[in-house]
Design a protein around this motif. Structure first.
Motif, mmCIF file in Angstrom:
data_model
loop_
_atom_site.group_PDB
_atom_site.id
_atom_site.type_symbol
_atom_site.label_atom_id
_atom_site.label_comp_id
_atom_site.label_asym_id
_atom_site.label_seq_id
_atom_site.Cartn_x
_atom_site.Cartn_y
_atom_site.Cartn_z
ATOM 1 N N GLY A 297 0.839 -1.190 0.000
ATOM 2 C CA GLY A 297 0.000 0.000 0.000
ATOM 3 C C GLY A 297 0.870 1.234 0.000
ATOM 4 O O GLY A 297 2.096 1.144 0.134
ATOM 5 N N SER A 298 0.282 2.380 -0.140
ATOM 6 C CA SER A 298 1.053 3.623 -0.140
ATOM 7 C C SER A 298 1.738 3.812 1.207
ATOM 8 O O SER A 298 1.333 3.242 2.228
ATOM 9 C CB SER A 298 0.138 4.809 -0.416
ATOM 10 N N ALA A 299 2.772 4.630 1.207
ATOM 11 C CA ALA A 299 3.507 4.881 2.449
ATOM 12 C C ALA A 299 2.581 5.469 3.514
ATOM 13 O O ALA A 299 2.631 5.057 4.691
ATOM 14 C CB ALA A 299 4.682 5.821 2.167
ATOM 15 N N GLU A 300 1.739 6.416 3.128
ATOM 16 C CA GLU A 300 0.829 7.026 4.095
ATOM 17 C C GLU A 300 -0.175 6.006 4.631
ATOM 18 O O GLU A 300 -0.507 6.011 5.818
ATOM 19 C CB GLU A 300 0.103 8.212 3.462
ATOM 20 N N PHE A 301 -0.649 5.112 3.759
ATOM 21 C CA PHE A 301 -1.563 4.066 4.210
ATOM 22 C C PHE A 301 -0.882 3.181 5.250
ATOM 23 O O PHE A 301 -1.486 2.819 6.266
ATOM 24 C CB PHE A 301 -2.018 3.210 3.030
ATOM 25 N N LEU A 302 0.374 2.830 5.012
ATOM 26 C CA LEU A 302 1.086 1.946 5.930
ATOM 27 C C LEU A 302 1.350 2.624 7.272
ATOM 28 O O LEU A 302 1.286 1.967 8.322
ATOM 29 C CB LEU A 302 2.397 1.485 5.290
ATOM 30 N N LEU A 303 1.649 3.902 7.254
ATOM 31 C CA LEU A 303 1.824 4.619 8.517
ATOM 32 C C LEU A 303 0.520 4.606 9.313
ATOM 33 O O LEU A 303 0.529 4.384 10.530
ATOM 34 C CB LEU A 303 2.290 6.047 8.256
ATOM 35 N N GLU A 304 -0.589 4.824 8.631
ATOM 36 C CA GLU A 304 -1.899 4.761 9.287
ATOM 37 C C GLU A 304 -2.172 3.347 9.803
ATOM 38 O O GLU A 304 -2.681 3.155 10.914
ATOM 39 C CB GLU A 304 -2.991 5.178 8.296
ATOM 40 N N TYR A 305 -1.839 2.367 8.997
ATOM 41 C CA TYR A 305 -2.099 0.961 9.306
ATOM 42 C C TYR A 305 -1.437 0.562 10.633
ATOM 43 O O TYR A 305 -2.017 -0.182 11.435
ATOM 44 C CB TYR A 305 -1.580 0.093 8.168
ATOM 45 N N PHE A 306 -0.210 1.057 10.851
ATOM 46 C CA PHE A 306 0.522 0.691 12.061
ATOM 47 C C PHE A 306 0.413 1.738 13.165
ATOM 48 O O PHE A 306 1.132 1.658 14.167
ATOM 49 C CB PHE A 306 1.998 0.443 11.719
ATOM 50 N N GLY A 307 -0.480 2.704 13.004
ATOM 51 C CA GLY A 307 -0.669 3.712 14.039
ATOM 52 C C GLY A 307 0.476 4.692 14.169
ATOM 53 O O GLY A 307 0.653 5.309 15.227
ATOM 54 N N LEU A 308 1.241 4.850 13.102
ATOM 55 C CA LEU A 308 2.402 5.740 13.136
ATOM 56 C C LEU A 308 2.005 7.138 12.654
ATOM 57 O O LEU A 308 2.521 7.662 11.661
ATOM 58 C CB LEU A 308 3.521 5.152 12.284
ATOM 59 N N THR A 309 1.088 7.729 13.384
ATOM 60 C CA THR A 309 0.562 9.053 13.086
ATOM 61 C C THR A 309 0.570 9.867 14.371
ATOM 62 O O THR A 309 0.751 9.330 15.468
ATOM 63 C CB THR A 309 -0.877 8.959 12.564
ATOM 64 N N ALA A 310 0.355 11.177 14.238
ATOM 65 C CA ALA A 310 0.286 12.014 15.436
ATOM 66 C C ALA A 310 -0.825 11.526 16.361
ATOM 67 O O ALA A 310 -0.660 11.483 17.585
ATOM 68 C CB ALA A 310 0.056 13.465 15.031
ATOM 69 N N GLU A 311 -1.943 11.106 15.783
ATOM 70 C CA GLU A 311 -3.048 10.597 16.601
ATOM 71 C C GLU A 311 -2.669 9.293 17.300
ATOM 72 O O GLU A 311 -2.981 9.093 18.476
ATOM 73 C CB GLU A 311 -4.283 10.370 15.730
ATOM 74 N N GLY A 312 -1.983 8.400 16.573
ATOM 75 C CA GLY A 312 -1.563 7.149 17.174
ATOM 76 C C GLY A 312 -0.590 7.367 18.322
ATOM 77 O O GLY A 312 -0.658 6.690 19.362
#
Length: 325
Positions: A297-312
């Motif tokens: 998946g896209s890089a941004e999708f993968l960051l979201e997928y693993f909770g690697l976001t400011a919200e996560g």
């Protein structure tokens, strides 16, 4: 505290940067000033952004083709001859295919070679697990004599490149192609083995590097609005690590959260856990890739997928500090 607080920059940045540009610009500048600087690539001239370097310094540019094991040997040979080679290629192939050469030709021989693992982490997300480079920190961190650096923005990338030039011995630089905002001011100076403090606080500590650092800063600012003061440590120097800063955070906060764009086992999370387990057991959470292959998946999708976001990161800090005073 062993670290110094960096000027606090706005996290709502509108301008995004590619750290590969800072890397190629720094390499050209260093080559202008030092005739020993040269580049070795594996048929990846475009993705390493070295087309201009190859035109300006054709006698100091070596393209070995798709032969990562060979390119490490070529780099070691150039170093033995007095040159300072920057060996550049996609991190997923440069580290995985050439582990024996990294161990023997660089680590064991303590060769003055600078390895630039480009497009690291999950930047090649849509190409799938064969092109993801989530294991590279774990692999390089275990090799004796090999310094490991994960720059967060163009300013730190340029600083890390100049450190690598001056440092006697092998260095692994993990350079992403994901767009990032600037988190450091122009007067920032990278210091090996030191963690820069981007936000100060004693409720929780957020330890991050690379593309995750700006997200950690954003999470810290959100936590501040919720009444939780978060300390943000830039752990760009994975090896050697600023153990004093980590232990101070363990002693003076209610817990630590490590955030990385790669496997937590053997990565930043693993390094911090090893230290705390032996010197100061403390509450911690590890955000990263939890011992699995990442999906396609896209890089941004993968960051979201693993909770690697400011919200996560925000939620992990809340969960860690819940009920702790």
């Amino acid at each position: 505290m062993s670290s110094t607080i960096s000027p606090q920059l706005q996290t709502q940045a509108t301008e995004m940067f590619d750290c590969r540009d800072a890397y190629s610009t720094a390499l050209e500048s260093m080559a202008e000033a030092d005739p020993r600087v040269c580049a070795v690539v594996n048929d990846s001239v475009s993705s390493t952004k070295l087309k201009n370097f190859s035109k300006r310094f054709p006698d100091r540019f070596v393209n070995v083709g798709i032969a990562e094991q060979n390119m490490i040997g070529v780099g070691a040979g150039l170093a033995n001859g007095g040159m300072i080679p920057f060996v550049c290629g996609a991190s997923c192939f440069l580290t995985a295919r050439a582990m024996e050469q990294l161990k023997v030709d660089l680590g064991y021989s303590n060769s003055n070679v600078k390895i630039c693992g480009m497009s690291s982490g999950m930047a090649y997300g849509q190409l799938g697990p064969t092109h993801h480079s989530i294991e590279d920190i774990a692999w390089t961190r275990i090799i004796p004599n090999l310094s490991v650096i994960v720059p967060a923005d163009p300013i730190e990338t340029s600083q890390a490149m100049r450190f690598a030039l001056e440092h006697q011995g092998p260095v692994f630089l993990r350079i992403s192609r994901m767009p990032v905002c600037a988190v450091h001011s122009e007067d920032y100076r990278f210091v090996q083995g030191k963690a820069a403090v981007l936000r100060d606080g004693n409720d929780v500590a957020l330890l991050a590097n690379g593309v995750m650092l700006s997200r950690a800063v954003e999470a810290a600012d959100r936590l501040s609005k919720a009444g939780i003061r978060a300390r943000v440590l830039n752990m760009s120097s994975i090896k050697p690590m600023d153990t004093a800063a980590v232990l101070d955070a363990a002693r003076t906060t209610r817990g630590l959260v490590t955030i990385e764009e790669g496997l937590t086992a053997g990565g930043l999370g693993g390094a911090v856990a090893e230290l705390l387990a032996t010197q100061y057991p403390a509450r911690m959470r590890m955000l990263g890739v939890p011992g699995v292959f990442a999906p396609t998946g896209s890089a941004e999708f993968l960051l979201e997928y693993f909770g690697l976001t400011a919200e996560g990161i925000y939620n992990a800090a809340l969960e860690l500090t819940a009920g702790e005073k």
